[in-house]
Every structure is written in structure tokens, then in C-alpha cells.
Design an enzyme around this catalytic site. Structure first.
Site, PDB file in Angstrom:
ATOM      1  N   SER A  84       0.833  -1.199   0.000  1.00 31.23           N
ATOM      2  CA  SER A  84       0.000   0.000   0.000  1.00 31.23           C
ATOM      3  C   SER A  84       0.877   1.261   0.000  1.00 31.23           C
ATOM      4  CB  SER A  84      -0.959  -0.056   1.196  1.00 31.23           C
ATOM      5  OG  SER A  84      -2.025   0.834   1.051  1.00 31.23           O
ATOM      6  N   ASP A 209      -9.238  -5.844  -4.846  1.00 30.27           N
ATOM      7  CA  ASP A 209      -8.880  -4.779  -3.906  1.00 30.27           C
ATOM      8  C   ASP A 209      -9.931  -3.672  -3.937  1.00 30.27           C
ATOM      9  OD1 ASP A 209      -7.521  -2.727  -2.451  1.00 30.27           O
ATOM     10  OD2 ASP A 209      -5.601  -3.606  -3.032  1.00 30.27           O
ATOM     11  N   HIS A 236      -7.221  -6.250  -0.372  1.00 25.12           N
ATOM     12  CA  HIS A 236      -6.076  -5.346  -0.247  1.00 25.12           C
ATOM     13  C   HIS A 236      -4.963  -5.935   0.616  1.00 25.12           C
ATOM     14  CE1 HIS A 236      -3.962  -1.573  -0.397  1.00 25.12           C
ATOM     15  NE2 HIS A 236      -4.045  -1.365   0.903  1.00 25.12           N
TER      16      HIS A 236
END
Length: 261
Positions: A84, A209, A236
């Protein structure tokens, strides 16, 4: 076969709000495969004592990774894995410590060669979560008349957006450990001065995601093409939802990198 394994050193870098704790399953699988693994808490994350509201620059936020890399022995190289917003941490490291990095693996991660320089860069990486309503809580560490200093993902949205395919035990663990992340620090994530192309990059796309949607990931891949793109059919957070598959992809990428040298 075990004797054919070339031991590598993986350094796992979490995203906003998370900490070293989120990698516990992947660390187990990588270590069981014969490799060394280091999991870091960035400033204001995990058990790091810093107050996220006091972090005024991305350099301050990323200091634990910078210190770690600068302290490595001569000729010791690591494989960086970032999740991320941890992709921004990787990119800063590529600018400043490229000689210490053998491979950078971006997992559903922000991948911009110079960080967030323009409004378009911000649009490319900031998640559009408007369909879910108001998902964030803001903290105003410099007073209510100033911009927010940190942001926190509301508990009622965490599983729905971040962990919808993950075991419920892991999303409960995350709800207990997630911390606010510095909003000011990420606004200063701008990098320059390094030859970021000298290190091989691999991107792992998370196909289900809801936080960094596949089309957002694809846009970053098109703008700064990595050496290889892999896919994993997870939410995610594949370190929770598919740690064995994530480990397999990471080892495949790192082995391919070794073979290419």
C-alpha cells in the site's frame, strides 16, 4: 530442493496505519523457506512510540527504514517488499539506498518514481471510497483551525474495505492494532536525486482490492512500468488472505531477479 536455496534477506514495509505485526504470516512462510526476514515499524506505527500527529515530514516517518538500510554491512543487499503506501517508503529507499537493494516488490502499493509531485499523482493514488460514505476519522493535533494532522480508518469500514477476503480473526486483530497515520507527512512524499531504474521492480496486483482498486494499480504500472507484473486474487491485504500464495509470488520474483544477474 533445500540445498538449492540461496538465502535472501527480505525487509517487509507496512502501509499506513499498520505495523510490522501485519506481516506475521508472511514472515513465518519466508523464514520456513530458509530466508532472513526483517519487519519494521515506521515512525508512529506499530509499537514505535512516536505520535503520528507530530510527524511533519515523510523523511521523519520513513526514518526507521532509512536507518536500517544505512546500518547494513557493506555489500549486503536486501529485497524490499512494500504494501500500500509502503510503496512510497520503497521509492524513497530506491533514491537513497539503491546500492543496498537487490529487488523492490510493490504489493498493491503506491508506485510513483518521484513520489506525489502533482495533483494528478495524488488522484492516481488516493482511493475513492465515496461509495462507502465517511470512512475516516481525523485528528487535529495543531488545533481545530488548522488542517488535520493524522487520519484513522473507522472500525466499521475496516473489514469491508481492507480485509473482506481475510480470516475474521485477522481483521479483528487489525482492528485492535491499527493506529492513525500522519496526514502531513504523506503530503511531503517527494523524492529526487537517485537512479531509481538501477534496481529491478516487481508489482503484485491485488485483483479484488477495494482500497487501491485494480484500475488504480494498472495506471501506476503503465506510468512507471516495472520489470514484471504478477497478480493475486485477493483483497487489499494478501498477507492475511493468501499468505502462502503471496510468499510463493515473492520467492518467484526474487529467484527471477537472482537468475537475471
Amino acid at each position: 530442493m533445500a540445498e538449492e536455496i540461496q538465502k535472501q534477506h527480505f525487509v517487509l514495509v507496512h502501509g499506513a496505519g499498520h505495523g510490522a505485526w501485519c506481516w506475521y504470516k508472511l514472515r513465518y512462510h519466508l523464514q520456513n523457506s530458509g530466508h532472513k526476514v526483517s519487519c519494521l515499524d515506521l515512525a508512529g506505527a506499530g509499537i514505535d512510540p512516536s505520535d503520528p500527529n507530530s510527524l511533519l515530514s515523510f523523511r521523519d516517518y520513513n526514518e526507521p527504514l532509512s536507518h536500517f538500510l544505512s546500518s547494513l554491512p557493506p555489500n549486503h543487499k536486501v529485497v524490499l517488499v512494500g504494501h500500500s503506501s509502503g510503496g512510497l517508503s520503497l521509492t524513497q529507499a530506491l533514491h537513497e539506498f539503491g546500492d543496498k537493494i537487490s529487488l523492490a516488490i510493490f504489493v498493491a502499493a503506491t508506485m510513483l518514481p518521484f513520489g506525489i509531485l502533482t495533483e494528478q499523482d495524488a488522484r492516481d493514488v488516493v482511493a475513492d471510497l465515496s461509495e462507502y460514505g465517511d470512512v475516516y476519522e481525523y485528528n487535529y493535533g495543531m488545533g481545530p483551525d488548522n488542517p488535520p494532522t493524522s487520519v484513522y480508518f473507522k472500525k466499521e469500514f475496516q473489514r469491508k474495505i481492507l480485509y473482506q477476503m481475510s480470516p475474521e480473526e485477522d481483521s479483528i486483530l487489525a482492528s485492535m492494532l491499527l493506529r492513525p497515520s500522519s496526514k502531513i507527512a504523506f503530503k511531503t512524499a517527494k523524492f529526487s536525486g537517485g537512479d531509481v531504474e538501477r534496481v529491478r521492480r516487481v508489482y503484485i496486483k491485488t485483483m479484488n482490492d477495494r482500497m487501491v482498486k485494480p484500475e488504480q494499480q494498472e495506471a501506476m504500472i503503465r506510468k512507471w512500468p516495472p520489470s514484471e507484473v504478477m497478480t493475486i486474487n485477493t483483497d487489499h491485504s494478501p498477507f492475511f488472505s493468501a499468505p502462502e500464495e503471496l510468499c510463493r509470488l515473492i520467492l518467484k520474483a526474487s529467484n527471477s531477479s537472482l537468475a537475471a544477474k
